[in-house]
Design a protein around this motif. Sequence first.
Motif, PDB file in Angstrom:
ATOM      1  N   ARG A 108      30.494  44.744  33.325  1.00  0.00           N
ATOM      2  CA  ARG A 108      31.127  45.883  33.995  1.00  0.00           C
ATOM      3  C   ARG A 108      32.148  45.453  35.036  1.00  0.00           C
ATOM      4  NH1 ARG A 108      26.798  50.467  35.757  1.00  0.00           N
ATOM      5  NH2 ARG A 108      25.863  50.837  33.715  1.00  0.00           N
ATOM      6  N   ARG A 109      31.829  44.379  35.736  1.00  0.00           N
ATOM      7  CA  ARG A 109      32.681  43.999  36.854  1.00  0.00           C
ATOM      8  C   ARG A 109      32.662  42.475  37.014  1.00  0.00           C
ATOM      9  NH1 ARG A 109      33.922  46.560  41.911  1.00  0.00           N
ATOM     10  NH2 ARG A 109      32.726  48.348  41.225  1.00  0.00           N
ATOM     11  N   VAL A 110      33.799  41.921  37.364  1.00  0.00           N
ATOM     12  CA  VAL A 110      33.896  40.481  37.616  1.00  0.00           C
ATOM     13  C   VAL A 110      34.522  40.300  39.001  1.00  0.00           C
ATOM     14  CG1 VAL A 110      34.970  38.305  36.885  1.00  0.00           C
ATOM     15  CG2 VAL A 110      34.192  39.957  35.163  1.00  0.00           C
ATOM     16  N   THR A 111      33.918  39.441  39.811  1.00  0.00           N
ATOM     17  CA  THR A 111      34.462  39.190  41.145  1.00  0.00           C
ATOM     18  C   THR A 111      35.001  37.771  41.221  1.00  0.00           C
ATOM     19  OG1 THR A 111      32.849  40.717  42.081  1.00  0.00           O
ATOM     20  CG2 THR A 111      33.959  39.254  43.628  1.00  0.00           C
ATOM     21  N   VAL A 112      36.258  37.651  41.648  1.00  0.00           N
ATOM     22  CA  VAL A 112      36.859  36.327  41.811  1.00  0.00           C
ATOM     23  C   VAL A 112      37.323  36.167  43.258  1.00  0.00           C
ATOM     24  CG1 VAL A 112      37.610  36.117  39.403  1.00  0.00           C
ATOM     25  CG2 VAL A 112      39.146  37.135  41.074  1.00  0.00           C
ATOM     26  N   ARG A 113      37.475  34.926  43.676  1.00  0.00           N
ATOM     27  CA  ARG A 113      37.929  34.620  45.030  1.00  0.00           C
ATOM     28  C   ARG A 113      39.269  33.902  44.912  1.00  0.00           C
ATOM     29  NH1 ARG A 113      33.532  31.626  46.651  1.00  0.00           N
ATOM     30  NH2 ARG A 113      32.416  33.511  47.235  1.00  0.00           N
ATOM     31  N   VAL A 114      40.290  34.453  45.563  1.00  0.00           N
ATOM     32  CA  VAL A 114      41.631  33.879  45.454  1.00  0.00           C
ATOM     33  C   VAL A 114      42.191  33.602  46.847  1.00  0.00           C
ATOM     34  CG1 VAL A 114      43.981  34.239  44.605  1.00  0.00           C
ATOM     35  CG2 VAL A 114      42.055  35.094  43.271  1.00  0.00           C
ATOM     36  N   GLY A 115      42.495  32.362  47.116  1.00  0.00           N
ATOM     37  CA  GLY A 115      43.060  31.976  48.404  1.00  0.00           C
ATOM     38  C   GLY A 115      44.540  32.287  48.478  1.00  0.00           C
ATOM     39  N   ALA A 116      44.999  32.531  49.698  1.00  0.00           N
ATOM     40  CA  ALA A 116      46.406  32.899  49.903  1.00  0.00           C
ATOM     41  C   ALA A 116      47.348  31.728  49.629  1.00  0.00           C
ATOM     42  CB  ALA A 116      46.597  33.387  51.338  1.00  0.00           C
ATOM     43  N   LEU A 117      46.830  30.505  49.587  1.00  0.00           N
ATOM     44  CA  LEU A 117      47.700  29.345  49.388  1.00  0.00           C
ATOM     45  C   LEU A 117      47.728  28.870  47.939  1.00  0.00           C
ATOM     46  CD1 LEU A 117      46.773  27.328  52.621  1.00  0.00           C
ATOM     47  CD2 LEU A 117      48.563  29.024  52.307  1.00  0.00           C
ATOM     48  N   THR A 118      47.073  29.598  47.037  1.00  0.00           N
ATOM     49  CA  THR A 118      47.176  29.261  45.617  1.00  0.00           C
ATOM     50  C   THR A 118      48.417  29.970  45.070  1.00  0.00           C
ATOM     51  OG1 THR A 118      45.900  31.183  44.932  1.00  0.00           O
ATOM     52  CG2 THR A 118      44.660  29.175  45.329  1.00  0.00           C
ATOM     53  N   ALA A 119      48.935  29.454  43.982  1.00  0.00           N
ATOM     54  CA  ALA A 119      50.144  30.064  43.416  1.00  0.00           C
ATOM     55  C   ALA A 119      49.750  31.168  42.441  1.00  0.00           C
ATOM     56  CB  ALA A 119      50.973  28.995  42.714  1.00  0.00           C
ATOM     57  N   VAL A 120      48.839  32.031  42.870  1.00  0.00           N
ATOM     58  CA  VAL A 120      48.362  33.084  41.978  1.00  0.00           C
ATOM     59  C   VAL A 120      48.733  34.443  42.568  1.00  0.00           C
ATOM     60  CG1 VAL A 120      46.302  34.177  41.017  1.00  0.00           C
ATOM     61  CG2 VAL A 120      46.469  31.695  41.079  1.00  0.00           C
ATOM     62  N   VAL A 121      49.375  35.260  41.745  1.00  0.00           N
ATOM     63  CA  VAL A 121      49.750  36.610  42.173  1.00  0.00           C
ATOM     64  C   VAL A 121      48.646  37.557  41.696  1.00  0.00           C
ATOM     65  CG1 VAL A 121      51.499  38.424  42.010  1.00  0.00           C
ATOM     66  CG2 VAL A 121      52.181  36.017  41.943  1.00  0.00           C
ATOM     67  N   PRO A 122      47.913  38.175  42.630  1.00  0.00           N
ATOM     68  CA  PRO A 122      46.757  38.996  42.236  1.00  0.00           C
ATOM     69  C   PRO A 122      47.121  40.092  41.235  1.00  0.00           C
ATOM     70  CG  PRO A 122      46.723  38.614  44.605  1.00  0.00           C
ATOM     71  CD  PRO A 122      48.019  38.057  44.101  1.00  0.00           C
ATOM     72  N   GLU A 123      48.244  40.768  41.427  1.00  0.00           N
ATOM     73  CA  GLU A 123      48.613  41.854  40.505  1.00  0.00           C
ATOM     74  C   GLU A 123      48.819  41.315  39.090  1.00  0.00           C
ATOM     75  OE1 GLU A 123      50.166  41.238  43.363  1.00  0.00           O
ATOM     76  OE2 GLU A 123      49.352  42.893  44.549  1.00  0.00           O
ATOM     77  N   ALA A 124      49.467  40.158  39.002  1.00  0.00           N
ATOM     78  CA  ALA A 124      49.700  39.554  37.685  1.00  0.00           C
ATOM     79  C   ALA A 124      48.376  39.143  37.055  1.00  0.00           C
ATOM     80  CB  ALA A 124      50.627  38.353  37.819  1.00  0.00           C
ATOM     81  N   MET A 125      47.463  38.626  37.900  1.00  0.00           N
ATOM     82  CA  MET A 125      46.174  38.187  37.360  1.00  0.00           C
ATOM     83  C   MET A 125      45.379  39.387  36.846  1.00  0.00           C
ATOM     84  SD  MET A 125      43.471  35.558  38.896  1.00  0.00           S
ATOM     85  CE  MET A 125      42.640  36.519  40.104  1.00  0.00           C
ATOM     86  N   ARG A 126      45.442  40.500  37.582  1.00  0.00           N
ATOM     87  CA  ARG A 126      44.735  41.710  37.165  1.00  0.00           C
ATOM     88  C   ARG A 126      45.258  42.194  35.806  1.00  0.00           C
ATOM     89  NH1 ARG A 126      41.704  44.355  40.707  1.00  0.00           N
ATOM     90  NH2 ARG A 126      42.682  43.652  42.611  1.00  0.00           N
ATOM     91  N   PHE A 127      46.569  42.199  35.672  1.00  0.00           N
ATOM     92  CA  PHE A 127      47.200  42.630  34.420  1.00  0.00           C
ATOM     93  C   PHE A 127      46.771  41.714  33.268  1.00  0.00           C
ATOM     94  CE2 PHE A 127      50.866  42.075  31.526  1.00  0.00           C
ATOM     95  CZ  PHE A 127      50.904  43.357  30.991  1.00  0.00           C
ATOM     96  N   CYS A 128      46.815  40.421  33.511  1.00  0.00           N
ATOM     97  CA  CYS A 128      46.469  39.458  32.460  1.00  0.00           C
ATOM     98  C   CYS A 128      44.988  39.517  32.109  1.00  0.00           C
ATOM     99  CB  CYS A 128      46.835  38.037  32.899  1.00  0.00           C
ATOM    100  SG  CYS A 128      48.606  37.796  33.037  1.00  0.00           S
ATOM    101  N   PHE A 129      44.154  39.795  33.111  1.00  0.00           N
ATOM    102  CA  PHE A 129      42.708  39.883  32.861  1.00  0.00           C
ATOM    103  C   PHE A 129      42.420  41.007  31.870  1.00  0.00           C
ATOM    104  CE2 PHE A 129      38.521  41.667  33.948  1.00  0.00           C
ATOM    105  CZ  PHE A 129      37.730  40.546  33.732  1.00  0.00           C
ATOM    106  N   THR A 130      43.095  42.146  32.069  1.00  0.00           N
ATOM    107  CA  THR A 130      42.913  43.287  31.155  1.00  0.00           C
ATOM    108  C   THR A 130      43.207  42.868  29.716  1.00  0.00           C
ATOM    109  OG1 THR A 130      43.736  44.633  32.957  1.00  0.00           O
ATOM    110  CG2 THR A 130      43.557  45.708  30.834  1.00  0.00           C
TER     111      THR A 130
END
Lengths: 109, 234
Positions: A24-46
């Motif tokens: 139902r739900r997945v929780t991830v931890r993303v640091g501000a200094l990683t080169a990961v854009v949360p919105e892009a990750m959310r889109f790709c996760f879907t």
Amino acid sequence: MHELAIATEIAGAVCAKAAGRPVRRVTVRVGALTAVVPEAMRFCFTLAVEGTVADGADLEIEHRPGAGHCGSCGNDVILPDLILLCPCGSADVTVTSGRELQIVSMEVD
Amino acid sequence: MCGTCGCDDKPEVITLERKVLAHNDETARANRERLAARGVLAVNLMSSPGSGKTTLLERTIRDLGPDRPVAVVEGDQQTPLDAERIRRTGCPVVQINTGAGCHLDAEMLGAALDRLAPAAGSLLFVENVGNLICPALFDLGERDRVVILSVTEGADKPLKYPHAFAVAGLVVINKVDLLPYVEFDVAECRRHVSAVNPRAAVVEVSATRGDNLPAWYDWLHQLRAGSAGRDHTS
């Protein structure tokens, strides 16, 4: 677009652990200094979970701010970006937070 | 599970607490061990497209090839063109085309090593996909990473793309033969590299004209001797 590779890793790890149970739900931890854009990750996760037991699962992102410790003045400093500079002028800064990229937990039925 | 009727009302929370890239990191570790067992020194080259990576490699192979075996893994989204350039130098090379992918990962390098089988004691250059963002996140199992930046790009590039520069053991400023014709402040660029990575070494070279290439070769020698660079185990 490395977020797709990252989302695929998350989907793979979660589905393996779920062993057939719907996720139902997945929780991830993303640091501000990683080169990961949360919105892009959310889109790709879907996309990455489509057709798997985690299809339609919510992705919850725990954000971690960037922080470091200055080896010269001994103070802890906030790091809004990867420029490792203490207000005291020293560049001898060790990152203590903000590089996290972890799968924390998941909820299954 | 619901205590009243036994229905599966409440979801169960399962803790994972693992790194997202754990699988890549494990594969990279395996690559690293495999390379170390053969005494192969692997260097991961990252840059924007057009910085002169392949030209620097052609020159390096010509200069160092007679003294030690050199092998190359070429990463590009499409075409075998770079591999063909390297092959013309007589150096063993394997091309990886990532298709839609924007970076090499540890599994791709592992598969390339199966095909390439670099000679014991060789120097292995892994030319990553021309991109300063995505490759920075993926450990391949290399001994160290090198970022190549040319003077036709902005001197502020280390600040704009800090992730790649932050994980590099060496920054190569290439095409210095063009300095009279472009506005590129080398001292400013060096300051920006230090701001995101105080430990990185910096060398200024011209791969086409050969300026200062011994500084690049010295860095590679020191890396092999263990007195330069750093392992990327996380």
